[in-house]
Each structure stands twice: as structure tokens, then as C-alpha cells.
Design an enzyme around this catalytic site. Structure first.
Site, PDB file in Angstrom:
ATOM      1  NE  ARG A  52      -2.431   1.159   3.717  1.00 48.10           N
ATOM      2  CZ  ARG A  52      -3.140   0.964   4.880  1.00 48.10           C
ATOM      3  NH1 ARG A  52      -4.335   0.912   4.593  1.00 48.10           N
ATOM      4  NH2 ARG A  52      -2.447   1.001   6.049  1.00 48.10           N
ATOM      5  NE  ARG A 100       5.039  27.144   1.385  1.00 51.61           N
ATOM      6  CZ  ARG A 100       4.194  27.815   0.735  1.00 51.61           C
ATOM      7  NH1 ARG A 100       4.283  28.616   0.122  1.00 51.61           N
ATOM      8  NH2 ARG A 100       2.681  27.536   1.023  1.00 51.61           N
ATOM      9  CG  HIS A 102       2.007  25.672  -4.133  1.00 51.70           C
ATOM     10  ND1 HIS A 102       2.520  26.720  -3.831  1.00 51.70           N
ATOM     11  CD2 HIS A 102       0.866  25.317  -3.412  1.00 51.70           C
ATOM     12  CE1 HIS A 102       1.689  27.207  -2.766  1.00 51.70           C
ATOM     13  NE2 HIS A 102       0.860  26.482  -2.572  1.00 51.70           N
ATOM     14  CE  LYS A 146      -2.010   4.224   6.943  1.00 53.06           C
ATOM     15  NZ  LYS A 146      -3.130   4.878   7.544  1.00 53.06           N
ATOM     16  CD  GLU A 178     -11.772   6.041   5.485  1.00 53.62           C
ATOM     17  OE1 GLU A 178     -11.124   4.991   5.836  1.00 53.62           O
ATOM     18  OE2 GLU A 178     -11.313   6.828   4.900  1.00 53.62           O
ATOM     19  CG  LEU A 202      -6.185   3.877   3.776  1.00 55.82           C
ATOM     20  CD1 LEU A 202      -5.379   4.445   2.942  1.00 55.82           C
ATOM     21  CD2 LEU A 202      -5.755   3.500   5.239  1.00 55.82           C
TER      22      LEU A 202
HETATM   23  N1  PDD Z   1      -4.927   4.584  10.405  1.00 58.01           N
HETATM   24  N2  PDD Z   1      -9.038   4.424   7.454  1.00 58.01           N
HETATM   25  C1  PDD Z   1      -8.269   5.478   7.924  1.00 58.01           C
HETATM   26  C2  PDD Z   1      -8.555   7.015   7.462  1.00 58.01           C
HETATM   27  C3  PDD Z   1      -7.098   5.298   8.707  1.00 58.01           C
HETATM   28  O1  PDD Z   1      -6.476   6.146   8.915  1.00 58.01           O
HETATM   29  C4  PDD Z   1      -6.836   3.904   8.797  1.00 58.01           C
HETATM   30  C5  PDD Z   1      -5.668   3.596   9.752  1.00 58.01           C
HETATM   31  C6  PDD Z   1      -7.679   2.930   8.433  1.00 58.01           C
HETATM   32  C7  PDD Z   1      -7.553   1.334   8.799  1.00 58.01           C
HETATM   33  O2  PDD Z   1      -6.381   0.875   7.873  1.00 58.01           O
HETATM   34  P1  PDD Z   1      -5.523  -0.307   8.301  1.00 58.01           P
HETATM   35  O3  PDD Z   1      -6.270  -1.515   8.665  1.00 58.01           O
HETATM   36  O4  PDD Z   1      -4.540  -0.476   7.295  1.00 58.01           O
HETATM   37  O5  PDD Z   1      -4.836   0.225   9.758  1.00 58.01           O
HETATM   38  C8  PDD Z   1      -8.786   3.094   7.884  1.00 58.01           C
HETATM   39  C9  PDD Z   1      -3.565   4.316  10.934  1.00 58.01           C
HETATM   40  C10 PDD Z   1      -3.471   3.236  11.771  1.00 58.01           C
HETATM   41  C11 PDD Z   1      -3.240   5.666  11.731  1.00 58.01           C
HETATM   42  O6  PDD Z   1      -3.619   6.615  10.916  1.00 58.01           O
HETATM   43  O7  PDD Z   1      -2.779   5.570  12.845  1.00 58.01           O
END
Ligand code: PDD
Length: 285
Positions: A52, A100, A102, A146, A178, A202
Site C-alpha cells: 500500500r 518552497r 507548490h 495514505k 469510514e 482508505l
Molecule cells: N490509520 N481508514 C483510515 C482513514 C485510517 O487512517 C486507517 C488506519 C484505516 C485502517 O487501515 P489499516 O487497517 O490498514 O490500519 C482506515 C492508521 C492506523 C493511523 O493513521 O494511525
């Protein structure tokens, strides 16, 4: 030892200064991250997290300058040198430092920083079930990346905290997407429902494990279709999933009981199956 960091392959104390003033992560949030759990001194689902990570880098056109073997080695070193066996490892890669502006700079070297900290135990909350609140989803349209740009997630989590809740679950145009740092599942008439893994959420590693491994193993049907908040309020069971969250049953939604207000049977089975998978991969939980 205890919590420590790693910068471009070098172990450091967490209070050491590492970021340069014009690092683009620092100035623009121009970077990506992963969080991986360590159980019994071994990283859990590391390959999925790194896959990922490479996808997030590709989507943001940040060059991948570390191989999987190198990144796996850094995880091992942090575990060894910290002496922590139940921990969480944070990994961040920014586009790097440049004057800096963008648009992407040329010839910039991405900056990798990592840290390891003891994992928090959620055992009591898991047994009782957590409280969640619904909040508006104020994020951008690439929640599948992410990225370290997490302001809307932070605002959501803060609202949860101020409401005395564990998590804020986001709702976009009526549709439940989520949590601020977790994925959302519900159980209705024995069927598991969760938002499709598109640009609005995510694709959680824990979510994928549930959908592709645990649900089939338990003979559960999974529906990956959008559903609204009203449907969620009528669910038999609700739970969250995530690396730190693991599988977290939800007892209260906006102050109303979910089902009978206790972790339900389907959620409990998924929790057990998840723990068994961790034991299988890491020796013990
Ligand atoms: N967060 N959705 C979001 C917005 C997240 O930030 C996360 C994880 C998940 C779950 O994903 P996973 O199962 O791969 O951990 C879903 C991490 C742990 C964090 O930001 O600390």
C-alpha cells in the site's frame, strides 16, 4: 530500550531534531505513511502495508528509493534495538526538501523517518464495546492515498474525543464512509456491510483481511455497497477495523445502543479469527 526512531537508515532518539525547515512534508504535508503493528516481536501483515505504501507513493509520484527488503530490514532493526515486542511502527516518506514552491521540485531526495512505540491495549474497551459518533466527512476526494495530510481526520477525532467517544465515523452526502483512523463495518441479518474500497476511503489492511480472509473462512457474506446513516443506525452489530484499533465492537452510536449494546456474536467471531491469524503469523498475540 523503549521508543526510538530511524532516519534514512540511522537509529536515533525520538527527541533528536531531524526535519529540515524546507522539507515538503513539514511545509505541505507532501508525503505518505504507514502504521504496522508488532506482535511478539514480529511485524504483522508487513507485505500488505508496504504494498500500500508503494501504491501511495506512485499515486503522488514520489519516487520509491527503498526496496521492500530494505524497509523490512528497518522494521526488524527498530524492533531489535527498541526491545519492544508489542508495538506500533510508524513509517513516513516525504517528497524531500526544496525551496518552497507548490509544483514538484526536480532532483529532490525523499526523506524516510520511522519510529517505534509500545502498543496501546484496548482490551477493556474491546470487551465492553466502544462509543462512536457520526460527523460530516470533510476530507478531499483521494482518501485512498495514505497521505500525511490528515487535518480533516484530526478535526473528526477531536470531535469524538470531546464527545467522550472512541471514534468519529464520517458521513459524506448521507453515506457512511469510514472512521477518522479506522474502517467501518456493520452486520445486518447475518450479512457484513462496508463501504466499497474506492477513492472515498482508505483500503485498510485490516479491512482487506476481514473481507478476503476472515469472512470467507467464517462463511459470512460481505456486501461492499454504499449505505446511509439511517441504515447503520438499524444495524444488528457495528464494528471498526484498523491496525491499532484491530477489531473494535461498537456499543453506542450517537448515544443509542447498537443491538443490545454489547459486542455481538458475528463481531466476536471476527475478533477471535483475527486474533488467531495474528497468533499464526507472529507466534502469539
Ligand atoms: N490509520 N481508514 C483510515 C482513514 C485510517 O487512517 C486507517 C488506519 C484505516 C485502517 O487501515 P489499516 O487497517 O490498514 O490500519 C482506515 C492508521 C492506523 C493511523 O493513521 O494511525
Amino acid at each position: 530500550m523503549g521508543p526510538i526512531g530511524l532516519v534514512d537508515g540511522r537509529i536515533i532518539n525520538l527527541d533528536e531534531k531531524v526535519a529540515v525547515m524546507e522539507d515538503r512534508g513539514y511545509q505541505f504535508g507532501d508525503g505518505v505513511y504507514e502504521v504496522t503493528r508488532v506482535y511478539n516481536g514480529r511485524p504483522f501483515a508487513l507485505k500488505s502495508h508496504m504494498d500500500r505504501l508503494y501504491r501511495s507513493l506512485r499515486e503522488l509520484r514520489i519516487p520509491a528509493v527503498y526496496t521492500f527488503e530494505e524497509l523490512a530490514g528497518f522494521h526488524r532493526r527498530l524492533i531489535e534495538e527498541s526491545g519492544l515486542d508489542s508495538a506500533a511502527i510508524y513509517l513516513q516518506i516525504t517528497r524531500g526538501a526544496a525551496p518552497r514552491a507548490h509544483a514538484f521540485p526536480e532532483n529532490v531526495v525523499p526523506c524516510l523517518t520511522m519510529s517505534i512505540r509500545p502498543a496501546k491495549s484496548h482490551a477493556e474497551l474491546r470487551a465492553a464495546g466502544a462509543k462512536i459518533v457520526f460527523v460530516p466527512d470533510e476530507r478531499w476526494l483521494r482518501c485512498d492515498i495514505k497521505s500525511i495530510n490528515l487535518l480533516a481526520n484530526l478535526l473528526a477525532k477531536q470531535r469524538a474525543k470531546e464527545a467522550g467517544a472512541y471514534e468519529a465515523v464520517q458521513v459524506r452526502e448521507g453515506i457512511v464512509t469510514e472512521g477518522s483512523s479506522s474502517n467501518f463495518f456493520l452486520v445486518k441479518d447475518g450479512v457484513l456491510w462496508t463501504h466499497p474500497a474506492n477513492n472515498l476511503i482508505l483500503r485498510g489492511v485490516t479491512r482487506t483481511i476481514i473481507v478476503e480472509k476472515l469472512a470467507p473462512q467464517l462463511g459470512l457474506t460481505v456486501v461492499e455497497k454504499p449505505f446511509d446513516a439511517a441504515f447503520a443506525r438499524k444495524a444488528d452489530e457495528v464494528f471498526l477495523s484498523g491496525t491499532n484499533t484491530e477489531i473494535m465492537p461498537v456499543a453506542l452510536l450517537d448515544g443509542d445502543k447498537v443491538g443490545d449494546g454489547r459486542p455481538g456474536p458475528v463481531t466476536s467471531k471476527i475478533m477471535e479469527a483475527y486474533d488467531a491469524l495474528i497468533t499464526q503469523e507472529c507466534g502469539r498475540k
